[in-house]
Design an enzyme around this catalytic site. Sequence first.
Site, PDB file in Angstrom:
ATOM      1  N   SER A 174      -4.680   5.278   4.172  1.00 42.90           N
ATOM      2  CA  SER A 174      -3.934   4.405   2.887  1.00 42.90           C
ATOM      3  C   SER A 174      -2.851   3.612   3.284  1.00 42.90           C
ATOM      4  O   SER A 174      -2.172   2.734   2.565  1.00 42.90           O
ATOM      5  CB  SER A 174      -4.177   4.936   1.463  1.00 42.90           C
ATOM      6  OG  SER A 174      -3.475   6.081   1.683  1.00 42.90           O
TER       7      SER A 174
ATOM      8  N   HIS B 240     -10.319   0.132   4.584  1.00 47.35           N
ATOM      9  CA  HIS B 240      -9.498   1.049   3.494  1.00 47.35           C
ATOM     10  C   HIS B 240     -10.152   0.537   2.310  1.00 47.35           C
ATOM     11  O   HIS B 240     -10.117  -0.425   1.887  1.00 47.35           O
ATOM     12  CB  HIS B 240      -7.997   0.563   3.502  1.00 47.35           C
ATOM     13  CG  HIS B 240      -6.798   1.474   2.391  1.00 47.35           C
ATOM     14  ND1 HIS B 240      -6.138   0.748   1.935  1.00 47.35           N
ATOM     15  CD2 HIS B 240      -7.445   2.602   1.953  1.00 47.35           C
ATOM     16  CE1 HIS B 240      -5.801   1.530   0.959  1.00 47.35           C
ATOM     17  NE2 HIS B 240      -6.353   2.756   1.088  1.00 47.35           N
TER      18      HIS B 240
ATOM     19  N   GLU C  57      -9.674  -3.502   2.837  1.00 47.68           N
ATOM     20  CA  GLU C  57      -8.803  -3.791   3.648  1.00 47.68           C
ATOM     21  C   GLU C  57      -9.429  -3.314   4.955  1.00 47.68           C
ATOM     22  O   GLU C  57      -9.723  -2.455   5.359  1.00 47.68           O
ATOM     23  CB  GLU C  57      -7.503  -3.445   3.447  1.00 47.68           C
ATOM     24  CG  GLU C  57      -6.642  -3.832   2.311  1.00 47.68           C
ATOM     25  CD  GLU C  57      -5.289  -2.985   2.216  1.00 47.68           C
ATOM     26  OE1 GLU C  57      -4.379  -3.888   1.610  1.00 47.68           O
ATOM     27  OE2 GLU C  57      -5.280  -1.934   2.472  1.00 47.68           O
TER      28      GLU C  57
ATOM     29  N   ASN D 161      -1.288  -0.897  -1.206  1.00 50.51           N
ATOM     30  CA  ASN D 161      -0.394   0.133  -1.422  1.00 50.51           C
ATOM     31  C   ASN D 161       1.146  -0.360  -1.326  1.00 50.51           C
ATOM     32  O   ASN D 161       1.991   0.449  -1.812  1.00 50.51           O
ATOM     33  CB  ASN D 161      -0.782   1.405  -0.509  1.00 50.51           C
ATOM     34  CG  ASN D 161      -1.956   2.048  -1.165  1.00 50.51           C
ATOM     35  OD1 ASN D 161      -2.341   2.004  -2.119  1.00 50.51           O
ATOM     36  ND2 ASN D 161      -2.655   2.819  -0.174  1.00 50.51           N
TER      37      ASN D 161
END
Length: 414
Positions: free
Chosen positions: A186, A207, A219, A257
């Site tokens: 992540s 991800h 992702e 993130n």
Amino acid sequence: MQEQVAKKARKEHYPAPYALIDLFEKHGDDWQAMIRGEIDAFVPLMGSDTASNLRRVFFLSEGLKKQGAKGVKFARVHVIGAGVMGGDIAAWCALRGMAVTLQDLDMDRIKPALDRGKKLFRKRLKKKFEVDAAVARLEADPEGKGVSRADVIIEAVVENLEIKRKIFAGLEGKLKRGAILATNTSSIELERIAEGLNDPARLIGLHFFNPVAQLPLVEIIRSSFNSDEEIGKGAAFALAIGKSPVVVKSAPGFLVNRVLMPYMLGAVQRVEAGENKELLDAAAVAFGMPMGPIELMDTVGLDVGVSVATELGHEVPDGSKFAKLVAAKKLGRKSGEGFYKWADGKAQKGPVPDHKNLAELGRELVKPLVDMSEVVVSEGVVANADLADIGVIMGTGFAPFLGGPLQARKDGKA
């Protein structure tokens, strides 16, 4: 009807369902009058900012479907790590028709993931034979025998660089020709994970986001080693399991993130300073977020939050409430308690204090997310603002009626 709709959407955000209810209230006993009334009701809605932004989001999401290598087939997936993320990725792939082997240290760690998978299958599939078939496709594999047969291998263990490197070092010689080798990291750059591999170009990032069954984004992380072919195969796999791929550059936190962490940590700092967590969460929802930042931190997991925050260079002070909760293993939803206590999958919240303008407070809370969205575009983490907007919407649930964080700022609404 209005009460039911209000549980799903606020009138100021999504006026259409309320307009339909009003029309029904006026003309529900005369279908011809209702048809005539639709004309006057529809045109203002069609020209509204909400409709314009939702049309934009629709075309951006459709554009994601045009990515991916052509003619690539996927039948078998091997997932390493049967925790919440790994187990749910495995179950989702099985739901979508893949044969999946799920690996962890022992059956005690794998069984809870298999049980969660059964719940997902029963919820999503109508017929018993479909559920039984999905259960049969999800196979426990503590010894990792499925690696050599898999078209896609996904590592989904804890965010620890050394553990990830060790896993991939042991995999490289077992892969079949053309198989995708992927990490669900992540926040850690792929170049660091790939150090020591004979062929670092083979490792890509896939991800996923929690909860896997609800959030559509994957992702596709591209490192400096990767070729267009490997990234295209990763995007094709995401599409094959019904997810929406957004290609992002390997950089700490990637896209979602990276933008989420300043938003969540900013709210946590306000709680540390004595502000009411229920108020902050309610304000974010009033702005248009699907849940507030404190509830989101609990949902993500406080341990994951600390790990990603540290990776991105954000400090979590030792004496803070946040650090104390993690030390006490109160990690949020998955442990039953974090900033909130959790029961039956729901945060147990107290009353929301009065506030003169919840939406404006929500806008203030969301500002760090919008600011960071501008930064990641300027740094080339994503190719353009459109991809940033659709990626943040799909990965965080950011208000679709605003068209994404950058569109909202462009319109003066964020």
